[in-house]
Motif scaffolding. Structure first.
Motif, PDB file in Angstrom:
ATOM      1  N   ASP A  74      -8.457   9.102 -11.651  1.00 38.59           N
ATOM      2  CA  ASP A  74      -7.164   9.693 -11.309  1.00 38.59           C
ATOM      3  C   ASP A  74      -7.035   9.670  -9.793  1.00 38.59           C
ATOM      4  OD1 ASP A  74      -6.711  10.309 -13.949  1.00 38.59           O
ATOM      5  OD2 ASP A  74      -7.323  12.404 -13.769  1.00 38.59           O
ATOM      6  N   VAL A  75      -5.834   9.406  -9.302  1.00 38.00           N
ATOM      7  CA  VAL A  75      -5.565   9.461  -7.869  1.00 38.00           C
ATOM      8  C   VAL A  75      -4.423  10.444  -7.672  1.00 38.00           C
ATOM      9  CG1 VAL A  75      -4.876   8.177  -5.814  1.00 38.00           C
ATOM     10  CG2 VAL A  75      -6.298   7.078  -7.542  1.00 38.00           C
ATOM     11  N   VAL A  76      -4.668  11.486  -6.865  1.00 35.95           N
ATOM     12  CA  VAL A  76      -3.686  12.537  -6.636  1.00 35.95           C
ATOM     13  C   VAL A  76      -3.329  12.535  -5.149  1.00 35.95           C
ATOM     14  CG1 VAL A  76      -3.207  15.006  -6.832  1.00 35.95           C
ATOM     15  CG2 VAL A  76      -4.740  13.912  -8.464  1.00 35.95           C
ATOM     16  N   ASP A  77      -2.047  12.386  -4.843  1.00 28.56           N
ATOM     17  CA  ASP A  77      -1.572  12.389  -3.461  1.00 28.56           C
ATOM     18  C   ASP A  77      -1.099  13.792  -3.118  1.00 28.56           C
ATOM     19  OD1 ASP A  77      -0.673  11.771  -0.960  1.00 28.56           O
ATOM     20  OD2 ASP A  77       0.969  10.480  -1.612  1.00 28.56           O
ATOM     21  N   ARG A  78      -1.853  14.473  -2.278  1.00 24.78           N
ATOM     22  CA  ARG A  78      -1.500  15.825  -1.852  1.00 24.78           C
ATOM     23  C   ARG A  78      -0.923  15.774  -0.444  1.00 24.78           C
ATOM     24  NH1 ARG A  78      -6.854  19.023  -4.039  1.00 24.78           N
ATOM     25  NH2 ARG A  78      -6.333  18.905  -6.254  1.00 24.78           N
ATOM     26  N   ASP A  79      -0.510  16.928   0.062  1.00 25.88           N
ATOM     27  CA  ASP A  79       0.107  16.967   1.389  1.00 25.88           C
ATOM     28  C   ASP A  79      -0.823  16.464   2.480  1.00 25.88           C
ATOM     29  OD1 ASP A  79       2.416  17.966   0.329  1.00 25.88           O
ATOM     30  OD2 ASP A  79       1.921  20.071   0.714  1.00 25.88           O
ATOM     31  N   ALA A 137      -8.324  -0.001  -2.819  1.00 25.84           N
ATOM     32  CA  ALA A 137      -7.899  -0.171  -1.431  1.00 25.84           C
ATOM     33  C   ALA A 137      -7.453   1.181  -0.901  1.00 25.84           C
ATOM     34  CB  ALA A 137      -6.767  -1.180  -1.351  1.00 25.84           C
ATOM     35  N   LEU A 138      -7.918   1.516   0.292  1.00 23.68           N
ATOM     36  CA  LEU A 138      -7.516   2.767   0.915  1.00 23.68           C
ATOM     37  C   LEU A 138      -6.129   2.612   1.514  1.00 23.68           C
ATOM     38  CD1 LEU A 138     -10.766   3.805   2.812  1.00 23.68           C
ATOM     39  CD2 LEU A 138      -9.844   4.807   0.737  1.00 23.68           C
ATOM     40  N   PRO A 139      -5.276   3.590   1.314  1.00 22.99           N
ATOM     41  CA  PRO A 139      -3.953   3.509   1.945  1.00 22.99           C
ATOM     42  C   PRO A 139      -4.082   3.712   3.452  1.00 22.99           C
ATOM     43  CG  PRO A 139      -4.192   5.558   0.719  1.00 22.99           C
ATOM     44  CD  PRO A 139      -5.423   4.758   0.471  1.00 22.99           C
ATOM     45  N   SER A 140      -3.117   3.231   4.182  1.00 21.28           N
ATOM     46  CA  SER A 140      -3.161   3.423   5.629  1.00 21.28           C
ATOM     47  C   SER A 140      -2.983   4.907   5.928  1.00 21.28           C
ATOM     48  CB  SER A 140      -2.053   2.613   6.304  1.00 21.28           C
ATOM     49  OG  SER A 140      -0.802   3.046   5.839  1.00 21.28           O
ATOM     50  N   GLU A 164      -2.979  13.022  10.949  1.00 25.77           N
ATOM     51  CA  GLU A 164      -1.809  13.869  11.230  1.00 25.77           C
ATOM     52  C   GLU A 164      -0.495  13.100  11.132  1.00 25.77           C
ATOM     53  OE1 GLU A 164      -1.463  17.122  12.942  1.00 25.77           O
ATOM     54  OE2 GLU A 164      -3.542  17.718  12.710  1.00 25.77           O
ATOM     55  N   GLN A 165      -0.498  11.827  11.497  1.00 22.19           N
ATOM     56  CA  GLN A 165       0.740  11.057  11.524  1.00 22.19           C
ATOM     57  C   GLN A 165       1.322  10.826  10.129  1.00 22.19           C
ATOM     58  OE1 GLN A 165      -2.100   9.911  12.973  1.00 22.19           O
ATOM     59  NE2 GLN A 165      -1.667  10.173  15.151  1.00 22.19           N
ATOM     60  N   VAL A 166       0.494  10.739   9.112  1.00 23.29           N
ATOM     61  CA  VAL A 166       0.991  10.428   7.774  1.00 23.29           C
ATOM     62  C   VAL A 166       1.042  11.629   6.835  1.00 23.29           C
ATOM     63  CG1 VAL A 166       0.286   8.029   7.881  1.00 23.29           C
ATOM     64  CG2 VAL A 166      -1.270   9.718   6.921  1.00 23.29           C
ATOM     65  N   GLN A 167       0.635  12.809   7.308  1.00 22.92           N
ATOM     66  CA  GLN A 167       0.670  13.986   6.449  1.00 22.92           C
ATOM     67  C   GLN A 167       2.112  14.338   6.102  1.00 22.92           C
ATOM     68  OE1 GLN A 167      -1.517  17.247   8.108  1.00 22.92           O
ATOM     69  NE2 GLN A 167      -3.462  16.178   7.982  1.00 22.92           N
ATOM     70  N   ARG A 168       2.308  14.752   4.891  1.00 22.26           N
ATOM     71  CA  ARG A 168       3.633  15.146   4.422  1.00 22.26           C
ATOM     72  C   ARG A 168       3.978  16.502   5.020  1.00 22.26           C
ATOM     73  NH1 ARG A 168       3.353  15.464  -1.509  1.00 22.26           N
ATOM     74  NH2 ARG A 168       2.682  13.331  -1.256  1.00 22.26           N
ATOM     75  N   ARG A 169       5.189  16.623   5.503  1.00 20.27           N
ATOM     76  CA  ARG A 169       5.645  17.916   6.036  1.00 20.27           C
ATOM     77  C   ARG A 169       7.109  18.113   5.632  1.00 20.27           C
ATOM     78  NH1 ARG A 169       4.428  14.462  10.168  1.00 20.27           N
ATOM     79  NH2 ARG A 169       6.216  13.635  11.266  1.00 20.27           N
ATOM     80  N   SER A 170       7.499  19.345   5.531  1.00 24.30           N
ATOM     81  CA  SER A 170       8.876  19.634   5.123  1.00 24.30           C
ATOM     82  C   SER A 170       9.777  19.691   6.351  1.00 24.30           C
ATOM     83  CB  SER A 170       8.937  20.944   4.355  1.00 24.30           C
ATOM     84  OG  SER A 170       8.483  22.004   5.169  1.00 24.30           O
TER      85      SER A 170
END
Length: 174
Positions: A74-79, A137-140, A164-170
């Protein structure tokens, strides 16, 4: 104005089989006949090469093919991270190897066969053994220097922290 066209249709009270047998020319009695002809032309086993009886096919190769394992993942994309969960029941920490090279994460390991039971004419060996491997493959935007892993209850969890550049933020709407 349109004219009504009338056409005469022949109606027969004979069963369909008798009509087909009495009609001239080539014919197929049913869809089953068509399938039978196709099976003679190209047997369905051609789609399953492992079921072929190859002259060089032996029990050793067949046993090796049965021992190939690909664990479920399983691959889970968190913040702030990407979490990878891999099912590895019965595998110990010392038998797992996790490596990162360039932009590829590889998880390798081995599973040992459990005890076999043999009685009179009874033989059972259901628990698989052998090596397993899974790569992705690791995502950028993944910080590969901070990757961590833990094993609990047969589930391997690999945590890939995001930079920090790719972290999800609201973003607030003004």
């Amino acid at each position: 104005m349109t004219e009504d066209v009338k056409t005469e249709i022949a109606v027969s009270k004979k069963p369909r089989e008798q009509i087909i047998e009495s009609s001239p020319g080539p014919r197929f009695g049913s869809l089953d006949e068509v399938e039978r002809l196709f099976d003679r032309l190209m047997p369905r086993a051609w789609m399953r090469p492992m079921a072929w009886h190859w002259p060089l096919w032996n029990d050793q190769i067949e046993e090796q093919l049965k021992s190939i394992r690909v664990p479920q993942m399983d691959v889970v994309d968190r913040d702030k991270e990407i979490l990878i969960r891999v099912e590895v029941p019965g595998v110990e920490k010392k038998d797992i190897d996790i490596s990162v090279s360039d932009s590829t994460l590889s998880i390798k390991g081995s599973c040992k066969r459990q005890a076999e039971e043999e009685k009179d004419n009874y033989y059972r060996c259901e628990i698989s053994q052998g090596n397993f491997s899974r790569s992705m493959a690791l995502p950028s935007g993944v910080d590969s220097s901070k990757i961590s892993a833990s094993l609990k209850d047969g589930v391997l969890e690999v945590c890939l922290p995001k930079t920090e550049q790719v972290q999800r933020r609201s973003v607030e709407v003004s």
